[in-house]
Design a protein around this motif. Structure first.
Motif, PDB file in Angstrom:
ATOM      1  N   ALA A   1     -39.630 -32.252  26.317  1.00 48.24           N
ATOM      2  CA  ALA A   1     -38.498 -31.965  25.435  1.00 48.24           C
ATOM      3  C   ALA A   1     -38.719 -32.596  24.065  1.00 48.24           C
ATOM      4  O   ALA A   1     -38.366 -32.012  23.041  1.00 48.24           O
ATOM      5  N   LYS A   2     -39.335 -33.772  24.044  1.00 44.59           N
ATOM      6  CA  LYS A   2     -39.606 -34.427  22.762  1.00 44.59           C
ATOM      7  C   LYS A   2     -40.581 -33.602  21.930  1.00 44.59           C
ATOM      8  O   LYS A   2     -40.459 -33.528  20.709  1.00 44.59           O
ATOM      9  N   LYS A   3     -41.547 -32.938  22.592  1.00 44.97           N
ATOM     10  CA  LYS A   3     -42.484 -32.070  21.871  1.00 44.97           C
ATOM     11  C   LYS A   3     -41.733 -30.907  21.218  1.00 44.97           C
ATOM     12  O   LYS A   3     -42.001 -30.559  20.066  1.00 44.97           O
ATOM     13  N   VAL A   4     -40.808 -30.305  21.951  1.00 43.90           N
ATOM     14  CA  VAL A   4     -40.018 -29.197  21.408  1.00 43.90           C
ATOM     15  C   VAL A   4     -39.140 -29.707  20.269  1.00 43.90           C
ATOM     16  O   VAL A   4     -39.033 -29.060  19.222  1.00 43.90           O
ATOM     17  N   PHE A   5     -38.539 -30.880  20.441  1.00 45.90           N
ATOM     18  CA  PHE A   5     -37.729 -31.488  19.388  1.00 45.90           C
ATOM     19  C   PHE A   5     -38.553 -31.620  18.107  1.00 45.90           C
ATOM     20  O   PHE A   5     -38.051 -31.393  17.008  1.00 45.90           O
ATOM     21  N   GLY A   6     -39.828 -31.954  18.254  1.00 49.11           N
ATOM     22  CA  GLY A   6     -40.714 -32.099  17.103  1.00 49.11           C
ATOM     23  C   GLY A   6     -40.946 -30.810  16.338  1.00 49.11           C
ATOM     24  O   GLY A   6     -41.388 -30.834  15.190  1.00 49.11           O
ATOM     25  N   LEU A   7     -40.655 -29.670  16.951  1.00 44.68           N
ATOM     26  CA  LEU A   7     -40.813 -28.376  16.285  1.00 44.68           C
ATOM     27  C   LEU A   7     -39.594 -28.004  15.436  1.00 44.68           C
ATOM     28  O   LEU A   7     -39.678 -27.091  14.609  1.00 44.68           O
TER      29      LEU A   7
END
Length: 161
Positions: free
Chosen positions: A140-146
């Motif tokens: 989820a943190k990776k998606v947040f980074g987008l």
């Protein structure tokens, strides 16, 4: 222990809030989980400091798959249903995510399913008092980074020592 910056109440006299996801709830409610103590201490810090702990009804449904909703600390939780304004923000977030993924070479199906994390990010963004999304999910943190300049922080309890 770092608990992320408390900021909204100083600006608009609203109680500050965090949006907790199912991963956080799982760690909070399972004393055998390696992140339980961090989740418990963070939860207590929020409550002690007057931070409202919000939970999306989406996260409740996810938690309820393997956890028993009846045992959640409901006295300290405020539930956030997914409503129209959240859908508007989720659509914008998903368009941004798709654009970034397509730029990286991904092929996106014409029928788009918005993942639950993105929907909950929309809720965190649309709720004016939420300053952080609290999770235990590295994906989820990776998606947040987008996302393009989200107006809230991502707190991964696995990063707290």
């Amino acid at each position: 222990m770092q608990t992320s910056g408390f900021m909204n109440s100083e600006v608009n006299n609203m109680p500050e809030a965090v949006l907790l996801d199912s991963g956080f709830l799982i760690r909070l409610m399972n004393p055998d989980d390696s992140s339980h103590q961090v989740a418990l201490e963070l939860f207590k810090a929020y409550i002690t400091n007057g931070v409202v702990c919000k939970v999306s009804t989406i996260a409740l449904a996810e938690y309820g798959v393997k956890g028993d909703l009846r045992y959640l600390p409901t006295k300290y939780l405020q539930y956030v249903p997914f409503v129209y304004r959240h859908a508007e923000v989720a659509s914008v977030f998903m368009r941004t995510i798709i654009k970034v993924k397509e730029e990286r070479g991904a092929v996106i199906s014409p029928i788009v399913i918005i993942p639950n994390d993105t929907k909950m990010f929309a809720q965190a963004s649309a709720e004016p008092d939420v300053f952080a999304f609290v999770s235990a999910d590295a994906e989820a943190k990776k998606v947040f980074g987008l996302l393009d300049n989200p107006n809230f922080d991502f707190v991964n309890i696995r990063d707290i020592k």
